[in-house]
Design a protein around this motif. Structure first.
Motif, PDB file in Angstrom:
ATOM      1  N   LEU A   1       0.849  -1.174   0.185  1.00 19.83           N
ATOM      2  CA  LEU A   1       0.122   0.050   0.119  1.00 19.83           C
ATOM      3  C   LEU A   1       1.019   1.268  -0.093  1.00 19.83           C
ATOM      4  CD1 LEU A   1      -3.192   0.736   2.135  1.00 19.83           C
ATOM      5  CD2 LEU A   1      -1.279   2.370   2.120  1.00 19.83           C
ATOM      6  N   LEU A   2       0.584   2.132  -0.809  1.00 16.93           N
ATOM      7  CA  LEU A   2       1.333   3.438  -0.755  1.00 16.93           C
ATOM      8  C   LEU A   2       0.355   4.516  -0.235  1.00 16.93           C
ATOM      9  CD1 LEU A   2       3.573   5.368  -1.970  1.00 16.93           C
ATOM     10  CD2 LEU A   2       2.325   5.284  -4.180  1.00 16.93           C
ATOM     11  N   LEU A   3       1.004   5.289   0.696  1.00 18.94           N
ATOM     12  CA  LEU A   3       0.462   6.322   1.483  1.00 18.94           C
ATOM     13  C   LEU A   3       0.996   7.689   1.124  1.00 18.94           C
ATOM     14  CD1 LEU A   3      -1.584   7.213   3.482  1.00 18.94           C
ATOM     15  CD2 LEU A   3       0.263   6.585   5.309  1.00 18.94           C
ATOM     16  N   VAL A   4       0.110   8.564   0.702  1.00 15.74           N
ATOM     17  CA  VAL A   4       0.626   9.863   0.194  1.00 15.74           C
ATOM     18  C   VAL A   4      -0.298  10.868   0.721  1.00 15.74           C
ATOM     19  CG1 VAL A   4       1.023  11.059  -1.971  1.00 15.74           C
ATOM     20  CG2 VAL A   4       0.670   8.681  -1.902  1.00 15.74           C
ATOM     21  N   ASP A   5       0.531  11.597   1.684  1.00 10.05           N
ATOM     22  CA  ASP A   5      -0.120  12.874   2.130  1.00 10.05           C
ATOM     23  C   ASP A   5       1.220  13.709   2.548  1.00 10.05           C
ATOM     24  OD1 ASP A   5      -1.213  14.550   4.188  1.00 10.05           O
ATOM     25  OD2 ASP A   5      -2.686  13.451   4.039  1.00 10.05           O
ATOM     26  N   ASP A   6       0.809  15.215   2.384  1.00  6.89           N
ATOM     27  CA  ASP A   6       1.954  16.302   2.502  1.00  6.89           C
ATOM     28  C   ASP A   6       2.213  16.428   3.939  1.00  6.89           C
ATOM     29  OD1 ASP A   6      -0.570  17.416   1.977  1.00  6.89           O
ATOM     30  OD2 ASP A   6       0.161  19.304   2.555  1.00  6.89           O
ATOM     31  N   GLU A   7       1.341  16.022   4.964  1.00  8.28           N
ATOM     32  CA  GLU A   7       1.492  16.316   6.372  1.00  8.28           C
ATOM     33  C   GLU A   7       2.013  15.031   7.061  1.00  8.28           C
ATOM     34  OE1 GLU A   7      -1.846  17.962   8.426  1.00  8.28           O
ATOM     35  OE2 GLU A   7      -3.079  18.389   6.547  1.00  8.28           O
TER      36      GLU A   7
ATOM     37  N   ASN B   1       0.339   5.352   9.044  1.00  8.65           N
ATOM     38  CA  ASN B   1       1.421   4.438   8.896  1.00  8.65           C
ATOM     39  C   ASN B   1       1.203   3.388   9.912  1.00  8.65           C
ATOM     40  OD1 ASN B   1       3.567   2.920   7.549  1.00  8.65           O
ATOM     41  ND2 ASN B   1       5.119   4.232   8.750  1.00  8.65           N
ATOM     42  N   ILE B   2       1.054   3.816  11.251  1.00  5.07           N
ATOM     43  CA  ILE B   2       0.991   2.855  12.238  1.00  5.07           C
ATOM     44  C   ILE B   2      -0.286   1.879  12.214  1.00  5.07           C
ATOM     45  CG2 ILE B   2       0.718   2.749  14.811  1.00  5.07           C
ATOM     46  CD1 ILE B   2       2.455   5.400  14.945  1.00  5.07           C
ATOM     47  N   SER B   3      -1.449   2.642  11.895  1.00  4.44           N
ATOM     48  CA  SER B   3      -2.507   2.026  11.683  1.00  4.44           C
ATOM     49  C   SER B   3      -2.659   0.898  10.763  1.00  4.44           C
ATOM     50  CB  SER B   3      -3.729   3.073  11.556  1.00  4.44           C
ATOM     51  OG  SER B   3      -3.956   3.756  12.712  1.00  4.44           O
ATOM     52  N   LEU B   4      -2.115   1.263   9.460  1.00  6.79           N
ATOM     53  CA  LEU B   4      -2.145   0.408   8.397  1.00  6.79           C
ATOM     54  C   LEU B   4      -1.130  -0.675   8.575  1.00  6.79           C
ATOM     55  CD1 LEU B   4      -1.967   3.119   5.415  1.00  6.79           C
ATOM     56  CD2 LEU B   4      -3.544   1.446   5.875  1.00  6.79           C
TER      57      LEU B   4
ATOM     58  N   TYR C   1      -0.703  -4.317   6.509  1.00  5.08           N
ATOM     59  CA  TYR C   1      -0.145  -3.779   5.143  1.00  5.08           C
ATOM     60  C   TYR C   1       1.371  -3.434   5.035  1.00  5.08           C
ATOM     61  CZ  TYR C   1      -5.011  -3.435   3.523  1.00  5.08           C
ATOM     62  OH  TYR C   1      -6.233  -3.794   3.147  1.00  5.08           O
ATOM     63  N   ARG C   2       2.017  -3.607   3.909  1.00  3.52           N
ATOM     64  CA  ARG C   2       3.312  -3.208   3.791  1.00  3.52           C
ATOM     65  C   ARG C   2       3.221  -1.938   3.253  1.00  3.52           C
ATOM     66  NH1 ARG C   2       7.866  -6.035  -0.237  1.00  3.52           N
ATOM     67  NH2 ARG C   2       9.534  -4.444   0.352  1.00  3.52           N
ATOM     68  N   VAL C   3       3.754  -0.850   3.935  1.00  8.13           N
ATOM     69  CA  VAL C   3       3.345   0.493   3.596  1.00  8.13           C
ATOM     70  C   VAL C   3       4.554   1.207   3.024  1.00  8.13           C
ATOM     71  CG1 VAL C   3       2.331   2.809   4.466  1.00  8.13           C
ATOM     72  CG2 VAL C   3       1.603   0.622   5.432  1.00  8.13           C
ATOM     73  N   PHE C   4       4.333   2.090   2.176  1.00  9.89           N
ATOM     74  CA  PHE C   4       5.497   2.863   1.442  1.00  9.89           C
ATOM     75  C   PHE C   4       4.877   4.252   1.612  1.00  9.89           C
ATOM     76  CE2 PHE C   4       5.494  -1.180  -0.594  1.00  9.89           C
ATOM     77  CZ  PHE C   4       6.986  -1.641  -0.306  1.00  9.89           C
ATOM     78  N   LEU C   5       5.739   5.326   2.103  1.00  9.09           N
ATOM     79  CA  LEU C   5       5.297   6.756   2.527  1.00  9.09           C
ATOM     80  C   LEU C   5       5.781   7.517   1.404  1.00  9.09           C
ATOM     81  CD1 LEU C   5       5.793   6.662   6.214  1.00  9.09           C
ATOM     82  CD2 LEU C   5       3.809   6.189   5.226  1.00  9.09           C
ATOM     83  N   ALA C   6       4.907   8.648   0.913  1.00 11.71           N
ATOM     84  CA  ALA C   6       5.557   9.439  -0.034  1.00 11.71           C
ATOM     85  C   ALA C   6       4.745  10.891   0.462  1.00 11.71           C
ATOM     86  CB  ALA C   6       4.864   9.356  -1.313  1.00 11.71           C
ATOM     87  N   LYS C   7       5.544  11.944   0.221  1.00 14.76           N
ATOM     88  CA  LYS C   7       4.994  13.181   0.833  1.00 14.76           C
ATOM     89  C   LYS C   7       4.410  14.193  -0.254  1.00 14.76           C
ATOM     90  CE  LYS C   7       9.576  15.803   0.351  1.00 14.76           C
ATOM     91  NZ  LYS C   7      10.090  14.653  -0.204  1.00 14.76           N
TER      92      LYS C   7
ATOM     93  N   GLU D   1       5.036  -0.959  -7.491  1.00 10.31           N
ATOM     94  CA  GLU D   1       3.803  -1.705  -7.872  1.00 10.31           C
ATOM     95  C   GLU D   1       2.956  -1.955  -6.642  1.00 10.31           C
ATOM     96  OE1 GLU D   1       4.909  -4.531 -10.587  1.00 10.31           O
ATOM     97  OE2 GLU D   1       5.558  -3.200 -12.170  1.00 10.31           O
ATOM     98  N   PRO D   2       2.490  -0.924  -6.054  1.00 12.52           N
ATOM     99  CA  PRO D   2       1.452  -1.432  -4.806  1.00 12.52           C
ATOM    100  C   PRO D   2       0.106  -1.670  -5.434  1.00 12.52           C
ATOM    101  CG  PRO D   2       1.699   1.123  -4.736  1.00 12.52           C
ATOM    102  CD  PRO D   2       2.794   0.360  -5.827  1.00 12.52           C
ATOM    103  N   ALA D   3      -0.725  -2.481  -4.714  1.00 12.42           N
ATOM    104  CA  ALA D   3      -2.097  -2.697  -5.275  1.00 12.42           C
ATOM    105  C   ALA D   3      -3.056  -1.700  -4.732  1.00 12.42           C
ATOM    106  CB  ALA D   3      -2.355  -4.323  -4.449  1.00 12.42           C
ATOM    107  N   ILE D   4      -2.550  -1.097  -3.723  1.00 16.75           N
ATOM    108  CA  ILE D   4      -3.530   0.106  -3.332  1.00 16.75           C
ATOM    109  C   ILE D   4      -2.832   1.360  -3.097  1.00 16.75           C
ATOM    110  CG2 ILE D   4      -5.133   0.799  -1.289  1.00 16.75           C
ATOM    111  CD1 ILE D   4      -5.533  -2.337  -0.643  1.00 16.75           C
ATOM    112  N   VAL D   5      -3.348   2.539  -3.376  1.00 16.89           N
ATOM    113  CA  VAL D   5      -2.878   3.691  -3.195  1.00 16.89           C
ATOM    114  C   VAL D   5      -3.790   4.512  -2.374  1.00 16.89           C
ATOM    115  CG1 VAL D   5      -2.047   5.953  -3.974  1.00 16.89           C
ATOM    116  CG2 VAL D   5      -1.510   3.706  -5.544  1.00 16.89           C
ATOM    117  N   LEU D   6      -3.486   5.127  -1.225  1.00 20.60           N
ATOM    118  CA  LEU D   6      -4.231   6.006  -0.363  1.00 20.60           C
ATOM    119  C   LEU D   6      -3.815   7.133  -0.310  1.00 20.60           C
ATOM    120  CD1 LEU D   6      -6.527   6.031   1.822  1.00 20.60           C
ATOM    121  CD2 LEU D   6      -4.861   5.305   3.594  1.00 20.60           C
TER     122      LEU D   6
END
Length: 210
Positions: A6-12, A20-23, A28-34, A47-52
């Motif tokens: 899962l790719l998590l994207v948020d500028d905050e 990230n902790i919740s996921l 989930y295996r989480v990748f972070l982007a700002k 190549e994540p299956a889900i983008v949040l």
């Protein structure tokens, strides 16, 4: 068991840390982007299956990220994080087939429900793809099948065998066509059409023999 990427994207940064902790807690295996640009690079690499993703960010916003993700890998499930007053962006997101919308501040129960919906769609798509592959394999075997060695059959038994083989090919072709129509997958239609045409032409020949 393999963790879903899962790719998590948020500028905050604070929101990224909390989500990230919740996921990770729910597996989930989480990748972070700002931001959108960093997210797109990670998306292509992992190549994540889900983008949040947050819908409103500096630079490339969530809608543009959604558009690019869907263009490169249409099967990706994209969940949008929205704030009050983002309705115009929500409407644009619908155009690019966002999976779900979660209003900030994020409620974990709602987030898990959205992720469950995304997982179900991923699982359903995998099952359909497996079924299509099986149908294509069965169709190829039916079209190219060779009779096992046996004593020379009579003319009548040869016709009966061929009719049975044609009936099987017809059934498989129609199943494949139904699946392609349900999926909106026109890529396989020419192959299916050719198979049906061959079946009907051969049936016409057999009818004349009879």
């Amino acid at each position: 068991m393999t963790q879903t990427k899962l790719l998590l994207v948020d500028d905050e940064e604070g929101i990224r840390k909390v989500l990230n902790i919740s996921l990770q807690d729910i597996g989930y295996r989480v990748f972070l982007a700002k931001d959108g640009s960093e997210a797109l690079e990670l998306f292509r690499k992992e190549e994540p299956a889900i983008v949040l993703t947050d819908i409103k960010m500096p630079g490339m916003d969530g809608v543009e990220l959604l558009r690019r993700v869907k263009r490169e890998r249409p099967d990706t499930e994209v969940i949008m994080l929205t704030g009050h007053g983002d309705m115009d962006l929500v409407v644009k997101s619908l155009k690019y087939e966002a999976t779900y919308f979660i209003t900030k501040p994020v409620d974990n129960v709602i987030m898990e429900a959205a992720l469950e919906r995304a997982e179900k769609q991923i699982d359903s798509r995998r099952k359909r793809e497996t079924r299509i592959a099986q149908l294509e394999h069965m169709l190829a075997e039916a079209m190219n099948g060779v009779e096992p060695e046996s004593p020379p059959p009579s003319a009548a038994s040869r016709i009966v065998r061929e009719v049975g083989r044609l009936a099987l090919r017809l059934k498989i072709s129609l199943l494949a066509m139904d699946q392609a129509i349900a999926e909106g997958n026109i890529r396989n239609m020419p192959v299916i059409y050719t198979a049906l045409q061959e079946i009907f032409e051969r049936m016409n020949v057999l009818a004349k023999k009879g």
